[in-house]
Design a protein around this motif. Structure first.
Motif, short mmCIF file in Angstrom:
data_model
loop_
_atom_site.label_atom_id
_atom_site.label_comp_id
_atom_site.label_asym_id
_atom_site.label_seq_id
_atom_site.Cartn_x
_atom_site.Cartn_y
_atom_site.Cartn_z
N ASP A 10 0.83 -1.21 0.00
CA ASP A 10 0.00 0.00 0.00
C ASP A 10 0.86 1.26 0.00
O ASP A 10 0.61 2.20 -0.74
CB ASP A 10 -0.93 0.00 1.21
CG ASP A 10 -2.02 -1.05 1.11
OD1 ASP A 10 -2.27 -1.52 -0.01
OD2 ASP A 10 -2.60 -1.39 2.16
N GLY A 11 1.89 1.25 0.83
CA GLY A 11 2.78 2.41 0.88
C GLY A 11 3.55 2.59 -0.41
O GLY A 11 3.76 3.72 -0.86
N ALA A 12 3.97 1.47 -1.03
CA ALA A 12 4.72 1.55 -2.28
C ALA A 12 3.84 2.10 -3.39
O ALA A 12 4.28 2.91 -4.21
CB ALA A 12 5.26 0.18 -2.66
N VAL A 13 2.58 1.67 -3.43
CA VAL A 13 1.66 2.18 -4.45
C VAL A 13 1.38 3.67 -4.24
O VAL A 13 1.33 4.44 -5.20
CB VAL A 13 0.35 1.37 -4.45
CG1 VAL A 13 -0.71 2.04 -5.32
CG2 VAL A 13 0.62 -0.06 -4.95
N ARG A 14 1.24 4.09 -2.98
CA ARG A 14 1.05 5.52 -2.70
C ARG A 14 2.26 6.32 -3.15
O ARG A 14 2.15 7.40 -3.74
CB ARG A 14 0.78 5.75 -1.21
CG ARG A 14 -0.61 5.42 -0.75
CD ARG A 14 -0.90 6.01 0.63
NE ARG A 14 0.02 5.50 1.64
CZ ARG A 14 -0.18 4.39 2.35
NH1 ARG A 14 -1.28 3.67 2.15
NH2 ARG A 14 0.70 4.00 3.27
N ALA A 15 3.46 5.79 -2.87
CA ALA A 15 4.68 6.48 -3.28
C ALA A 15 4.74 6.59 -4.80
O ALA A 15 5.10 7.63 -5.35
CB ALA A 15 5.90 5.73 -2.76
N TRP A 16 4.37 5.51 -5.49
CA TRP A 16 4.36 5.52 -6.96
C TRP A 16 3.45 6.62 -7.48
O TRP A 16 3.84 7.41 -8.35
CB TRP A 16 3.91 4.15 -7.47
CG TRP A 16 3.92 4.02 -8.96
CD1 TRP A 16 3.05 4.58 -9.85
CD2 TRP A 16 4.88 3.30 -9.75
NE1 TRP A 16 3.38 4.25 -11.14
CE2 TRP A 16 4.50 3.47 -11.10
CE3 TRP A 16 6.00 2.53 -9.45
CZ2 TRP A 16 5.22 2.88 -12.15
CZ3 TRP A 16 6.71 1.95 -10.48
CH2 TRP A 16 6.33 2.13 -11.82
N ARG A 17 2.23 6.67 -6.97
CA ARG A 17 1.28 7.66 -7.46
C ARG A 17 1.75 9.08 -7.20
O ARG A 17 1.51 9.99 -8.00
CB ARG A 17 -0.08 7.42 -6.81
CG ARG A 17 -0.77 6.17 -7.36
CD ARG A 17 -2.05 5.86 -6.63
NE ARG A 17 -2.77 4.74 -7.27
CZ ARG A 17 -3.62 3.96 -6.65
NH1 ARG A 17 -3.89 4.14 -5.35
NH2 ARG A 17 -4.22 2.98 -7.31
N GLY A 18 2.46 9.28 -6.10
CA GLY A 18 2.96 10.62 -5.81
C GLY A 18 4.12 11.04 -6.69
O GLY A 18 4.36 12.23 -6.87
N LEU A 19 4.85 10.07 -7.24
CA LEU A 19 6.05 10.37 -8.02
C LEU A 19 5.86 10.23 -9.52
O LEU A 19 6.68 10.72 -10.31
CB LEU A 19 7.19 9.43 -7.59
CG LEU A 19 7.73 9.59 -6.18
CD1 LEU A 19 8.60 8.40 -5.81
CD2 LEU A 19 8.52 10.89 -6.05
N ALA A 20 4.80 9.54 -9.94
CA ALA A 20 4.67 9.12 -11.34
C ALA A 20 4.74 10.28 -12.32
O ALA A 20 5.35 10.16 -13.40
CB ALA A 20 3.37 8.34 -11.53
N ASP A 21 4.12 11.41 -12.01
CA ASP A 21 4.04 12.51 -12.98
C ASP A 21 5.36 13.22 -13.20
O ASP A 21 5.53 13.94 -14.19
CB ASP A 21 2.99 13.53 -12.53
CG ASP A 21 1.57 12.98 -12.65
OD1 ASP A 21 1.38 11.99 -13.37
OD2 ASP A 21 0.67 13.56 -12.00
#
Length: 259
Positions: A10-21
């Motif tokens: 869950d934390g990794a997916v949140r980190a991904w979404r915050g960095l993806a753009d």
């Protein structure tokens, strides 16, 4: 290599979404492998099969196995597919920090330099641009510069480059801003490249797949050179042309001498 403090999937997916753009997408094992080898900053890496990914590293790239072990977070594959438009068959993806433009421009401008800079003049095909970057990295070229509107860090270009954007300086520039050095522009009407010795500080320029060299690049060129080609054959693929020119340059260097 870097890593977020993300706790679990869950934390990794949140980190991904915050960095993806704002990050560079590394699609698949080979792209991640190359990025790690060339010291890319990778804050998050996800896989649908962590054990399988590490086994692949054991088999193909044991030098990055420890780094992958520290980075990879396993998430359900359906969640990974929701984050990555076209999941690579190795079921791995990561986000990397793009090198600073200032650092790349400094590397491109530094003289003397040990290897040429490749210039793609207004390229149109994203896959071709990625293949050129992969070639340039393999030959140890100082960098790859594009002119025109194509973004050399577009995800499709990065995919075609197999993560090797981090092994060389990749930037978009105007023709008037090209790095220093004699410009050897590839043109069918030029002097046969086989009669020339390309210097290490050469700027090797290649026209677009459709229209060839722009007027601005042709005017900027110090030398027009041509590749050997059988009569009635109209052209080579862009990446093929770059590979031929870089091989010709490298053939004048002692074996084992790296850029």
């Amino acid at each position: 290599m870097t890593r977020t403090d993300a706790a679990g999937p869950d934390g990794a997916v949140r980190a991904w979404r915050g960095l993806a753009d704002t990050s560079v997408l590394l699609d698949g094992f080979h792209a991640i492998k190359h990025a790690l080898r060339f010291d890319a900053r990778v804050p998050v890496a996800l896989t649908g099969d962590r054990a399988g990914a590490l086994a692949l590293a054991d088999e193909l790239a044991p030098d990055v196995r420890a780094a992958l072990d520290a980075l990879l977070v396993e998430v359900p594959e359906e969640r990974l597919r929701a984050l990555v438009p076209r999941l690579h068959p190795t079921a791995m993806a990561a986000l990397a920090v793009r090198p600073s433009r200032a650092a790349n421009l400094e590397a491109l401008a530094r003289m003397p330099r040990p290897a040429p800079v490749v210039v793609l003049d207004d390229p149109r095909n994203l896959g071709n641009a990625g293949a050129v970057i992969r070639l340039a990295a393999g030959f140890g070229a100082t960098g790859v510069v594009t002119t025109g509107t194509l973004d050399p860090w577009h995800p499709t270009v990065v995919r075609g480059g197999a993560g090797l954007h981090f092994a060389t300086a990749v930037e978009r520039m105007e023709v008037t801003e090209l790095p220093p050095g004699p410009v050897f522009a590839l043109d069918a009407e030029g002097v046969d490249i086989r009669g020339l010795k390309l210097p290490d500080d050469a700027v090797l320029a290649f026209g677009s797949e459709r229209s060839g060299l722009s007027a601005a690049l042709r005017e900027r060129a110090d030398h027009l050179v041509s590749l050997p080609m059988r009569p009635q054959v109209s052209s080579y693929n862009l990446a093929t042309s770059v590979g031929m020119a870089l091989f010709h340059w490298s053939a004048g260097r002692p074996p084992g001498l790296e850029a």
